[in-house]
Enzyme design. Structure first.
Site, PDB file in Angstrom:
ATOM      1  CG  ASP A 411       2.541   0.993  -3.047  1.00 18.93           C
ATOM      2  OD1 ASP A 411       1.775   1.519  -2.231  1.00 18.93           O
ATOM      3  OD2 ASP A 411       3.718   1.391  -3.247  1.00 18.93           O
ATOM      4  CG  HIS A 412      -4.589   0.969  -1.106  1.00 19.37           C
ATOM      5  ND1 HIS A 412      -5.128   1.842  -2.023  1.00 19.37           N
ATOM      6  CD2 HIS A 412      -5.638   0.389  -0.484  1.00 19.37           C
ATOM      7  CE1 HIS A 412      -6.447   1.809  -1.941  1.00 19.37           C
ATOM      8  NE2 HIS A 412      -6.788   0.920  -1.020  1.00 19.37           N
TER       9      HIS A 412
END
Ligand code: CAO
Length: 439
Positions: A411-412
Site C-alpha cells: 500500500d503506497h
C-alpha cells in the site's frame, strides 16, 4: 399604466377545460410569457402564459373552474405592452418536450385569436403560436412547479412515475424518484461499483449461447466485496523478485524422514512464514495499518500472518499467530491444521482476524508471478509462484539453481518504494539462506 385582460386562446375543439393550477397570485409581478395558470384536458396539460409584463391585479378563475377559448383569466396592470400575436404561423413538426416548451407569442383577449392553430394534442401536433403545450405526444401530465423542480434536480420527466389523479405528476413523484436513485447509487456503489466509477453495462449472455445462473457462496460474496474494497481504496504497487531456494529444497529433502516421523510436512510455506516474520521484525513499517482517523499509523508489536487457502467454498485466509515466536515444525503443523480447518468449513471468525501480513501461495499450482491484492487493513502481501530450475550466473559460470518467483504488493500510502526494496531484499535473502531461518 394600462390594464390588460389575459384570456384563454383558441383551444381548438376543446371546451370546458379544467384549471388545475394557479401559477401566480394577485400582487405578483409577471413577465411576458410567464405562466399564469395551468389547464388540463383529458389529454394534456397546458400552461397559459401572460401576454403582458406587469402586476397581477386579479385572477378571475380558480382551481377547478372550467374554461373555454376566450375566457378571461387575469387582469394585468402593464408596464410594457406585449407584441401582438402573429396572425399566422407555420405549424411546427411533432417535437419533443424540449421544443414544445419553446416560448410562443402571447395570446390576449384583445388580439385576434381566430388564426391561432389548435393547441390541444387532439391533432398530436404541438404548434407554434399557441398556448404553450407542456406535453409532447408522449403525454406527460405535470404542472410548472413540478417541471421547475425536475429541472432544478436534473430529472427527466419521462423517467418519473406519476401518481396523481389521471396520471398527473406531482412534486412528490419527482422527489421520490430522486430519493430512489440516491439510495440505489449508495447500495450499488458500496457493493458492486466504486463511487464515481462508471458501471459495467449489463449483458444478456444468453444471446450468445446457452448459459446457467449459479448462486455465489457466502465466501464468494465476502471475497467479492473484500477484493473490490481493497482494490479501489488502496494504491497498490507490486514488485517482483526471485529467491534461490536450492539450499532450502536440499534441506527439505534431507528432512523427509523427520517429516514422516513427526507427521508434519514442511512445505516452502513454513519457511516463507519464518522469512516474512523476520522481515516484519526488521522493517516494522510493514507491520502497520493506517488509523481510521487518517492521521496516525497503528504500529503492531505482534506478528500474525494470514495464509490464503483455496477451499471448495472459496478463498479463506486463516491467521497464524505469533509467527515470530514459533519454530518451523510448529509453523508446518499449523499451516496443515489451519488449511484443513478452512477446507472443512471449521474456521471460527477469530481464526481469520488480526493478521499483519498475508502470504498467498500458488506454488503448488504453477505460474511465474502474479499481483496479489492486499488484504486491507494490512499494508502488504507476498505472492508465491512455482519454483523453477534456472541457469544462474555465479560470477564464473551459469549454474542450475532452484529459483522461487515472489511478488510483493504494498500500500503506497504507508510504504514507499525504497522501504519495499529493503524489505523484499531482506526477505529474499532470508529464504535463500536456510541458516538464517533455522537459527
Ligand atoms: N514451488 C514448487 N512447489 C511447491 C511450492 C512452490 N512454490 N509450494 C508448494 N509446493 C509443493 C509442496 O512442496 C507440495 O509438494 P510435495 O507434496 O511434493 O511436498 C505441493 O506443492 C503441495 O503443497 P500444498 O499446497 O499441500 O502445501 P502448501 O504449504 O504449499 O500450501 C496452502 C498450503 C493452503 C497455501 C495451499 O494448499 C493453497 O490453498 N494455496 C492456494 C492459495 C490461493 O488460493 N491463493 C490465491 C489467493 S488470491 O488470489
Amino acid at each position: 399604466m394600462a390594464k390588460e385582460s389575459v384570456a384563454i386562446p383558441d383551444l381548438g375543439n376543446a371546451d370546458d377545460v379544467e384549471v388545475i393550477e394557479l401559477s401566480v397570485k394577485v400582487g405578483d409581478t409577471v413577465a411576458v410569457d410567464q405562466s399564469l395558470i395551468v389547464l388540463e384536458s383529458a389529454k394534456a396539460t397546458m400552461e397559459v402564459p401572460s401576454s403582458a409584463a406587469g402586476k397581477v391585479l386579479a385572477l378571475t378563475v380558480k382551481v377547478g373552474d372550467k374554461v373555454t377559448s376566450g375566457t378571461v383569466i387575469a387582469e394585468i396592470e402593464t408596464t410594457a405592452s406585449a407584441e401582438p400575436a402573429p396572425t399566422s404561423a407555420a405549424p411546427a413538426p411533432a417535437v419533443a418536450e424540449e421544443k414544445v416548451e419553446k416560448r410562443v407569442e402571447p395570446v390576449v383577449a384583445k388580439q385576434p385569436v381566430a388564426t391561432l392553430p389548435t393547441a390541444m394534442p387532439s391533432t398530436e401536433q404541438p404548434q407554434a403560436n399557441s398556448v404553450k403545450t407542456t406535453k409532447s405526444t408522449t403525454e406527460i401530465y405535470a404542472g410548472p412547479a413540478v417541471r421547475q423542480l425536475a429541472r432544478e434536480l436534473g430529472v427527466e420527466l419521462h423517467d418519473v412515475q406519476a401518481s396523481g389523479p389521471r396520471g398527473r405528476m406531482t412534486q412528490d413523484d419527482v422527489r421520490r424518484y430522486v430519493k430512489h436513485l440516491v439510495g440505489k447509487m449508495a447500495t450499488v456503489g458500496a457493493a458492486v461499483q466504486g463511487s464515481g466509477i462508471p458501471p459495467i453495462p449489463a449483458v444478456d449472455f444468453s444471446k450468445f449461447g446457452e448459459i446457467e445462473l449459479l448462486p455465489m457462496t457466502r465466501v464468494d460474496k465476502i471475497t467479492r466485496d473484500n477484493m473490490h474494497r481493497s482494490w479501489v481504496n488502496l494504491p497498490h504497487v507490486t514488485q517482483w523478485d526471485e529467491a534461490d531456494v536450492t539450499d532450502l529444497e536440499e534441506f527439505r529433502a534431507d528432512m523427509k524422514s523427520d517429516m514422516e516421523k513427526r507427521k508434519i510436512k514442511l512445505t516452502p510455506l513454513a519457511f516463507l512464514l519464518k522469512a516474512a516474520s523476520n522481515a516484519l521484525r526488521e522493517y516494522p513499517k510493514f507491520n502497520r495499518s493506517l488509523h481510521e482517523d487518517g492521521e496516525h499509523f497503528v504500529q503492531k508489536s505482534y506478528v500474525h500472518i494470514g495464509i490464503a487457502v483455496d477451499t471448495p467454498m472459496g478463498l479463506m485466509v486463516p491467521v497464524i499467530r505469533d509467527v515470530d515466536k514459533k519454530g518451523l515444525w510448529d509453523l508446518g503443523a499449523e499451516v496443515a491444521q489451519m488449511s484443513e480447518k478452512a477446507r472443512n468449513g471449521k474456521l471460527m471468525p477469530a481464526d481469520m482476524q488480526g493478521g499483519c501480513f498475508t502470504i498467498s501461495s500458488l506454488g503448488a499450482m504453477g505460474g511465474n508471478g502474479f499481483t496479489p491484492i492486499i488484504n486491507a487493513p494490512e499494508v502488504a502481501i507476498l505472492g508465491v509462484s512455482k519454483t523453477q530450475m534456472k541457469p544462474m550466473w555465479n560470477g564464473k559460470d551459469f549454474a542450475p539453481r532452484k529459483m522461487l518467483p515472489l511478488t510483493l504488493s504494498y500500500d503506497h500510502r504507508v510504504i514507499n518504494g525504497a522501504d519495499a526494496g529493503r524489505f523484499f531484499t531482506f526477505l529474499v535473502e532470508e529464504i535463500s539462506d536456510i541458516r538464517r531461518l533455522v537459527l
